[in-house]
Design a protein around this motif. Structure first.
Motif, mmCIF file in Angstrom:
data_model
loop_
_atom_site.group_PDB
_atom_site.id
_atom_site.type_symbol
_atom_site.label_atom_id
_atom_site.label_comp_id
_atom_site.label_asym_id
_atom_site.label_seq_id
_atom_site.Cartn_x
_atom_site.Cartn_y
_atom_site.Cartn_z
ATOM 1 N N MET A 1 -20.496 10.860 8.165
ATOM 2 C CA MET A 1 -19.323 10.124 8.637
ATOM 3 C C MET A 1 -19.262 8.739 7.988
ATOM 4 S SD MET A 1 -18.214 9.382 12.574
ATOM 5 C CE MET A 1 -16.733 8.445 12.958
ATOM 6 N N GLY A 2 -20.409 8.070 7.897
ATOM 7 C CA GLY A 2 -20.448 6.758 7.269
ATOM 8 C C GLY A 2 -20.111 6.823 5.790
ATOM 9 N N THR A 3 -20.586 7.873 5.110
ATOM 10 C CA THR A 3 -20.291 8.037 3.688
ATOM 11 C C THR A 3 -18.814 8.323 3.469
ATOM 12 O OG1 THR A 3 -22.525 8.923 3.374
ATOM 13 C CG2 THR A 3 -20.967 9.244 1.584
ATOM 14 N N LEU A 4 -18.231 9.155 4.326
ATOM 15 C CA LEU A 4 -16.793 9.408 4.245
ATOM 16 C C LEU A 4 -16.015 8.101 4.397
ATOM 17 C CD1 LEU A 4 -14.275 11.207 4.174
ATOM 18 C CD2 LEU A 4 -14.608 11.637 6.627
ATOM 19 N N ALA A 5 -16.444 7.249 5.327
ATOM 20 C CA ALA A 5 -15.764 5.968 5.523
ATOM 21 C C ALA A 5 -15.874 5.087 4.281
ATOM 22 C CB ALA A 5 -16.355 5.250 6.739
ATOM 23 N N LEU A 6 -17.040 5.078 3.622
ATOM 24 C CA LEU A 6 -17.185 4.299 2.392
ATOM 25 C C LEU A 6 -16.255 4.813 1.303
ATOM 26 C CD1 LEU A 6 -21.061 3.733 2.094
ATOM 27 C CD2 LEU A 6 -19.322 2.113 2.864
ATOM 28 N N LEU A 7 -16.144 6.135 1.172
ATOM 29 C CA LEU A 7 -15.246 6.713 0.173
ATOM 30 C C LEU A 7 -13.790 6.354 0.470
ATOM 31 C CD1 LEU A 7 -16.909 10.212 -0.239
ATOM 32 C CD2 LEU A 7 -16.611 8.542 -2.074
ATOM 33 N N LEU A 8 -13.411 6.388 1.741
ATOM 34 C CA LEU A 8 -12.048 6.012 2.106
ATOM 35 C C LEU A 8 -11.804 4.525 1.865
ATOM 36 C CD1 LEU A 8 -11.575 8.126 5.347
ATOM 37 C CD2 LEU A 8 -10.361 8.412 3.186
ATOM 38 N N CYS A 9 -12.840 3.726 2.007
ATOM 39 C CA CYS A 9 -12.746 2.299 1.691
ATOM 40 C C CYS A 9 -12.441 2.124 0.200
ATOM 41 C CB CYS A 9 -14.048 1.616 2.069
ATOM 42 S SG CYS A 9 -13.918 -0.158 2.324
ATOM 43 N N VAL A 10 -13.096 2.938 -0.632
ATOM 44 C CA VAL A 10 -12.819 2.915 -2.073
ATOM 45 C C VAL A 10 -11.373 3.328 -2.339
ATOM 46 C CG1 VAL A 10 -13.419 3.933 -4.308
ATOM 47 C CG2 VAL A 10 -15.229 3.355 -2.682
ATOM 48 N N VAL A 11 -10.897 4.363 -1.635
ATOM 49 C CA VAL A 11 -9.509 4.796 -1.787
ATOM 50 C C VAL A 11 -8.560 3.649 -1.425
ATOM 51 C CG1 VAL A 11 -7.720 6.355 -0.925
ATOM 52 C CG2 VAL A 11 -10.010 7.225 -1.404
ATOM 53 N N GLY A 12 -8.902 2.924 -0.358
ATOM 54 C CA GLY A 12 -8.059 1.822 0.076
ATOM 55 C C GLY A 12 -7.879 0.759 -0.999
ATOM 56 N N VAL A 13 -8.990 0.328 -1.617
ATOM 57 C CA VAL A 13 -8.867 -0.702 -2.654
ATOM 58 C C VAL A 13 -8.237 -0.119 -3.922
ATOM 59 C CG1 VAL A 13 -10.759 -2.117 -1.765
ATOM 60 C CG2 VAL A 13 -11.252 -0.357 -3.463
ATOM 61 N N ALA A 14 -8.477 1.185 -4.193
ATOM 62 C CA ALA A 14 -7.900 1.804 -5.386
ATOM 63 C C ALA A 14 -6.380 1.905 -5.274
ATOM 64 C CB ALA A 14 -8.503 3.193 -5.606
ATOM 65 N N ARG A 15 -5.890 2.197 -4.075
ATOM 66 C CA ARG A 15 -4.442 2.335 -3.867
ATOM 67 C C ARG A 15 -3.775 1.017 -3.503
ATOM 68 N NH1 ARG A 15 -2.996 7.167 0.098
ATOM 69 N NH2 ARG A 15 -0.945 6.429 -0.560
ATOM 70 N N GLY A 16 -4.560 -0.032 -3.357
ATOM 71 C CA GLY A 16 -3.986 -1.295 -2.927
ATOM 72 C C GLY A 16 -3.552 -1.278 -1.481
ATOM 73 N N TRP B 1 -4.378 -2.312 1.919
ATOM 74 C CA TRP B 1 -5.227 -3.232 2.677
ATOM 75 C C TRP B 1 -5.621 -2.621 4.021
ATOM 76 C CZ3 TRP B 1 -4.258 -5.331 7.467
ATOM 77 C CH2 TRP B 1 -5.091 -6.373 7.876
ATOM 78 N N ALA B 2 -4.686 -1.973 4.695
ATOM 79 C CA ALA B 2 -4.953 -1.415 6.024
ATOM 80 C C ALA B 2 -6.012 -0.315 5.954
ATOM 81 C CB ALA B 2 -3.664 -0.876 6.634
ATOM 82 N N LEU B 3 -5.892 0.590 4.977
ATOM 83 C CA LEU B 3 -6.870 1.669 4.848
ATOM 84 C C LEU B 3 -8.248 1.116 4.510
ATOM 85 C CD1 LEU B 3 -7.655 4.642 4.731
ATOM 86 C CD2 LEU B 3 -6.828 4.716 2.364
ATOM 87 N N ALA B 4 -8.318 0.160 3.602
ATOM 88 C CA ALA B 4 -9.607 -0.418 3.228
ATOM 89 C C ALA B 4 -10.285 -1.075 4.429
ATOM 90 C CB ALA B 4 -9.408 -1.443 2.107
ATOM 91 N N ALA B 5 -9.507 -1.828 5.218
ATOM 92 C CA ALA B 5 -10.069 -2.513 6.385
ATOM 93 C C ALA B 5 -10.512 -1.524 7.459
ATOM 94 C CB ALA B 5 -9.041 -3.484 6.949
ATOM 95 N N ALA B 6 -9.659 -0.509 7.736
ATOM 96 C CA ALA B 6 -9.991 0.469 8.777
ATOM 97 C C ALA B 6 -11.215 1.286 8.394
ATOM 98 C CB ALA B 6 -8.793 1.387 9.024
#
Length: 404
Positions: A165-180, A182-187
């Motif tokens: 679950m933590g690794t999935l969250a890190l990957l989604l954090c990467v998606v957030g910064v890649a797509r610009g 801000w909300a996804l990266a923070a969440a």
């Protein structure tokens, strides 16, 4: 849109989902093969599809948080023969157990809910990684997914732990910064921090993202997005502390238990901790009884080659990033994020003094696979072979009950 066009798009969507689903199935198949070649700590055969095979020491603490929340007490108050230290479950973060509690509201047991959350998170990891790789099947992306199925420490992606679950969250954090976004990266950063202390690396990555992400914005806006997303991600720690305070009445419950029972909570010299981790005598503490299968007998010190493999993985990530910077003069946003996260995840447990758990914490270096896709096939294939061999040995160590 015509009906034939809809059918074509549905078929394309299914084809795009096939590689990550296949990787998830292969990951379970390989783990089942490892379990089949192992024996449990009591000498009995390992039933991979049972919840017992996914349960290790810390799993009990996560399940207790899911069931009844946080508690802390003097050990001797309940166990008179125990040493005079603090006991409780406040050394474990709430992101995963709260998800287990929510899943159990469907009527499933806490144990089955814990495995379900873990496996769904693992499937999500492969799906998000596949999206970050461009969702196109090539030799490079196919080999990268293959490495992911036997990733170092990846046995804990199937266990009752927050690692998947933590690794999935890190990957989604990467998606957030890649797509610009801000909300996804923070969440996603919030979830990563709330799942595990190592998830705090998301805060560092988001802070540094001002220098490689948000490129459509002016510098003041870039710094504002990086700082505010990092601050909101860090609130995952505040949420964890608030829940611990609710259960114990103490804001410092986490530090008290860590220092009293585990001699952690302070910064450690990382290279000295690496030596301690390498030499930790797991097999002296937890040796299975009876006649052992060959794989288990030769896996009782598998954490040592695991450390060498993890170190080599980080060096390969650094070398790949350096080559791309020299050749192309740039890294893509997801590559910068993966580089920062991979190096930070590698060092985090050694700064914390986690000599008995670094190997499962290092599994969150899975995010580094974003850069593995950029490696030569001459590097990817040997890496896959080494990871496969080591996965069997560390997996046997896990199923035999030697690892915690």
């Amino acid at each position: 849109m015509t009906e034939p066009t809809r059918r074509v798009r549905r078929r394309d969507g299914v084809r795009r989902l096939l590689p990550p689903v296949a990787a998830w199935l292969v990951a379970n198949l390989v783990s089942w093969l490892v379990a089949k070649a192992s024996v449990a700590g009591d000498g009995s055969p390992v039933a991979y599809w049972s919840t017992d095979s996914r349960h290790r020491w810390d799993s009990g603490h996560y399940l207790s948080i899911a069931r009844s929340g946080y508690e802390m007490f003097w050990c001797r108050d309940r166990y008179p023969s125990f040493r005079d230290v603090m006991c409780g479950n406040v050394a474990w973060f709430p992101g995963y157990p709260m998800s287990v509690r929510a899943t159990s509201a469907t009527g499933l047991s806490y144990e089955i809910s814990a495995v379900l959350v873990t496996e769904v998170s693992l499937l999500g990891m492969f799906a998000v990684l596949w999206w970050l790789l461009g969702a196109r099947l090539t030799w490079a992306t196919g080999l990268t997914l293959a490495v992911g199925t036997v990733f170092p420490g990846g046995m804990y992606f199937h266990a009752m732990f927050p690692i998947a679950m933590g690794t999935l969250a890190l990957l989604l954090c990467v998606v957030g910064v890649a797509r610009g976004s801000w909300a996804l990266a923070a969440a996603a950063g919030f979830v990563a921090v709330a799942c595990h202390p190592v998830g705090a690396v998301a805060v560092g990555m988001l802070l540094s993202s001002a220098f490689f992400a948000w490129r459509g914005d002016a510098w003041p806006i870039r710094f504002a997005k990086a700082g505010s997303s990092a601050a909101l991600a860090g609130c995952g720690m505040l949420w964890a502390r608030w829940l611990m305070w609710q259960g114990t009445g103490r804001w410092d419950a986490y530090e008290v238990l860590q220092r009293s029972s585990y001699r952690q909570g302070d910064l450690h010299e990382p290279f000295g901790e690496m030596r301690n981790a390498y030499g930790f005598p797991f097999s002296h503490w937890y040796t299975p009884q009876g006649r052992l299968p060959w794989l288990v007998e030769h896996s009782l010190a598998a954490h040592r080659p695991q450390l060498w493999l993890n170190t080599a993985f980080v060096l390969l990530i650094l070398a790949t990033a350096a080559v791309r910077l020299l050749r192309d003069r740039r890294l893509a946003v997801p590559e910068w994020a993966a580089l920062v996260l991979t190096v930070a995840v590698f060092f985090a447990p050694f700064f914390a003094g986690a000599e008995m758990s670094w190997y499962r914490n290092h599994a969150q270096m899975f995010v580094g696979l974003i850069l593995v896709a950029r490696m030569s096939r001459w590097v990817q294939v040997p890496l896959l072979l080494l990871c496969t061999v080591q996965y069997f040995f560390l997996g046997a160590m896990f199923f035999a009950g030697v690892l915690v």
